[in-house]
Scaffold this motif. Structure first.
Motif, PDB file in Angstrom:
ATOM      1  N   LYS A   1      35.219  31.570  41.908  1.00 27.36           N
ATOM      2  CA  LYS A   1      36.108  31.220  43.018  1.00 27.36           C
ATOM      3  C   LYS A   1      37.364  30.511  42.515  1.00 27.36           C
ATOM      4  O   LYS A   1      38.481  30.785  42.994  1.00 27.36           O
ATOM      5  CB  LYS A   1      35.365  30.327  44.024  1.00 27.36           C
TER       6      LYS A   1
ATOM      7  N   ILE B   1      39.577  33.092  40.876  1.00 25.88           N
ATOM      8  CA  ILE B   1      40.209  33.936  41.898  1.00 25.88           C
ATOM      9  C   ILE B   1      41.424  33.223  42.476  1.00 25.88           C
ATOM     10  O   ILE B   1      42.485  33.828  42.683  1.00 25.88           O
ATOM     11  CB  ILE B   1      39.190  34.287  43.004  1.00 25.88           C
TER      12      ILE B   1
ATOM     13  N   SER C   1      45.280  34.416  42.010  1.00 26.39           N
ATOM     14  CA  SER C   1      46.103  34.639  43.208  1.00 26.39           C
ATOM     15  C   SER C   1      47.432  33.915  43.091  1.00 26.39           C
ATOM     16  O   SER C   1      48.495  34.460  43.435  1.00 26.39           O
ATOM     17  CB  SER C   1      45.355  34.173  44.459  1.00 26.39           C
TER      18      SER C   1
ATOM     19  N   LEU D   1      37.377  39.529  42.533  1.00 23.49           N
ATOM     20  CA  LEU D   1      36.847  39.559  43.897  1.00 23.49           C
ATOM     21  C   LEU D   1      35.673  40.537  43.987  1.00 23.49           C
ATOM     22  O   LEU D   1      34.713  40.298  44.728  1.00 23.49           O
ATOM     23  CB  LEU D   1      37.946  39.961  44.885  1.00 23.49           C
TER      24      LEU D   1
ATOM     25  N   TRP E   1      32.698  38.652  42.603  1.00 20.31           N
ATOM     26  CA  TRP E   1      32.195  37.667  43.578  1.00 20.31           C
ATOM     27  C   TRP E   1      31.456  38.361  44.719  1.00 20.31           C
ATOM     28  O   TRP E   1      30.361  37.940  45.123  1.00 20.31           O
ATOM     29  CB  TRP E   1      33.359  36.844  44.125  1.00 20.31           C
TER      30      TRP E   1
ATOM     31  N   THR F   1      38.951  40.923  56.982  1.00 13.68           N
ATOM     32  CA  THR F   1      39.609  41.531  55.822  1.00 13.68           C
ATOM     33  C   THR F   1      40.162  42.901  56.162  1.00 13.68           C
ATOM     34  O   THR F   1      41.269  43.262  55.724  1.00 13.68           O
ATOM     35  CB  THR F   1      38.617  41.640  54.650  1.00 13.68           C
TER      36      THR F   1
ATOM     37  N   LEU G   1      41.821  45.866  49.608  1.00  7.54           N
ATOM     38  CA  LEU G   1      40.676  45.102  50.113  1.00  7.54           C
ATOM     39  C   LEU G   1      40.364  45.471  51.554  1.00  7.54           C
ATOM     40  O   LEU G   1      39.195  45.552  51.955  1.00  7.54           O
ATOM     41  CB  LEU G   1      40.969  43.605  50.004  1.00  7.54           C
TER      42      LEU G   1
END
Length: 430
Positions: free
Chosen positions: A159, A162, A166, A241, A244, A264, A313
């Motif tokens: 996390k 990520i 980002s 991602l 995860w 999403t 995504l």
């Protein structure tokens, strides 16, 4: 379960069993192959007139322009994030299955490392022989690096990385663009006079050997240049991602993640399409902007590319929701559309390579040269036909219980001669 000893140590099980597969990833891969085929059609139009974007033609009928607009909005740099997510998801799935069966983390990682190296080799061969825009070598290198760096990290560490990736993506990719736009307008960055990107694919080269040399250079650049560079630019965030989401079993257990999937899907697709809308409108002449803004290094292209991650995504989430709905409905007679999509997804490597085998010799100037006579719309029809042909072949193999030839080869290279899927319910040998 299948037990085998390899150079990496003791592997407690072989390849994935049929009863372990989830519908959503296979359907997503099957649809992804269709979208990749369509997005790759532009560089086969080697005789068309290009504009400042250097990718899609600017000539053709109103129908051709409609196809170009749709591709920029829906496909361009939106399918590769989808592929990256699924690739990362599949890597983590394999790792977790192996460790759950008793394979050590080190030995499970070694299996994935062999897979990555063989993908690099296969990707370079594919680039030399048929298609320079190969994704196998690129993701083989990227998976080699990210598997080494992140595969065995905790969920909490993933996390954090990520988040870091980002921030990298925003600062490195969009920061300079925003600064340039605020400082000097849309035309402040970009080079409309640069060599068009499609030239790197050598589809317009009449000599196969010269075309192969160009494709090799492009393949090496993508595999050993662009892949490591993505670690600097933050593009690996989609890959992480996938890591995860696989740990959370998002695609296998969608009922547990409905708010995440719905949010999403809606937000990702909306952001992705809105981000590509200016580039699409500029391409068909509705939005008047400087040529530099439309160029491959321009502001509109950068906006299209960075929002493509959100769209990718969003597509994954939408497909997962569809697969959940499909699995819950009673069986109905009709065309086996979803089973065919899943069959392609299970044999995505074989279908991907077959697409190039059917595309390049027919369309390229060094082959039959049909690409000279097609427009964006007719090329899209041709690409869809190629995909349908491979889908029919994949479904036929599915009905016979046979995997694709490329998948069989890759599994043999990964696991050795005993690389057969374990029979459900069998016991592991000591």
């Amino acid at each position: 379960m299948t037990v085998e000893t390899t150079t990496a140590g003791l592997v407690r099980r072989g390849a994935v069993r049929g009863d372990e597969r989830a519908l959503a990833p296979d359907v997503a891969r099957g649809l992804m192959l269709l979208l990749i085929v369509l997005s790759n059609t532009a560089y086969h139009l080697w005789a068309a007139r290009r504009g400042p974007s250097g990718w899609h033609p600017v000539d053709g009928s109103p129908l051709d322009q409609a196809v170009q607009f749709t591709m920029i909005l829906v496909l361009d740099m939106r399918i590769y994030p989808l592929f990256a997510f699924l690739f990362g998801y599949g890597m983590m799935q394999l790792f977790l299955r192996q460790t759950a069966a008793g394979t050590t983390e080190r030995d499970a990682a070694a299996i994935l490392r062999r897979r990555s190296m063989w993908l690099v080799a296969l990707g370079l061969a594919h680039a030399i022989l048929l298609m320079a825009g190969d994704i196998l070598g690129y993701y083989g290198t990227l998976s080699l690096l990210l598997g080494w760096l992140f595969l065995r990290r905790s969920e909490r560490a993933l996390k954090w990385w990520i988040l870091i990736a980002s921030v990298q993506l925003v600062l490195v990719t969009t920061g300079p663009v925003l600064y340039a736009v605020l400082d000097g307008g849309l035309g402040a960055i970009g080079d409309p006079g640069a060599e068009p990107g499609y030239v790197l694919y050598a589809s317009g080269e009449e000599n196969w050997l010269e075309a192969a040399g160009t494709r090799l250079s492009t393949g090496l650049l993508l595999t050993f240049g662009a892949a490591p560079l993505s670690l600097v630019l933050g593009g690996y965030v989609i890959f992480l991602l996938g890591f995860w989401a696989a740990r959370r079993r998002v695609l296998e257990e969608p009922d547990r993640h409905l708010p995440l999937l719905r949010g999403t899907a809606v937000l990702g697709i909306a952001v992705g399409w809105l981000g590509a809308l200016p580039a699409a409108l500029a391409h068909i002449g509705v939005l008047q902007v400087p040529d530099a803004a439309q160029s491959e290094s321009g502001a509109l292209t950068a906006l299209r590319d960075v929002t493509g991650n959100a769209a990718g995504l969003g597509y994954v989430a939408a497909i997962a929701l569809f697969a959940r709905w499909w699995a819950s409905r009673p069986p109905r007679p009709g065309l086996p559309v979803v089973p065919a999509l899943a069959a392609v997804g299970k044999r995505s490597l074989s279908c991907y390579l077959t697409h190039s085998l059917l595309f390049a010799p027919v369309l390229a100037a060094w082959g039959l040269g049909l690409g000279e006579h097609l427009g964006s719309a007719s090329m899209a029809v041709f690409g869809t036909g190629v995909w349908l042909l491979t889908a029919a072949g994949a479904y036929a193999l599915e009905r016979r219980g046979r995997r694709g030839p490329a998948e069989a080869l890759l599994r043999r290279l990964m696991y050795g001669k005993a690389a057969q899927p374990a029979v459900a319910g069998s016991r592991a040998a000591p």
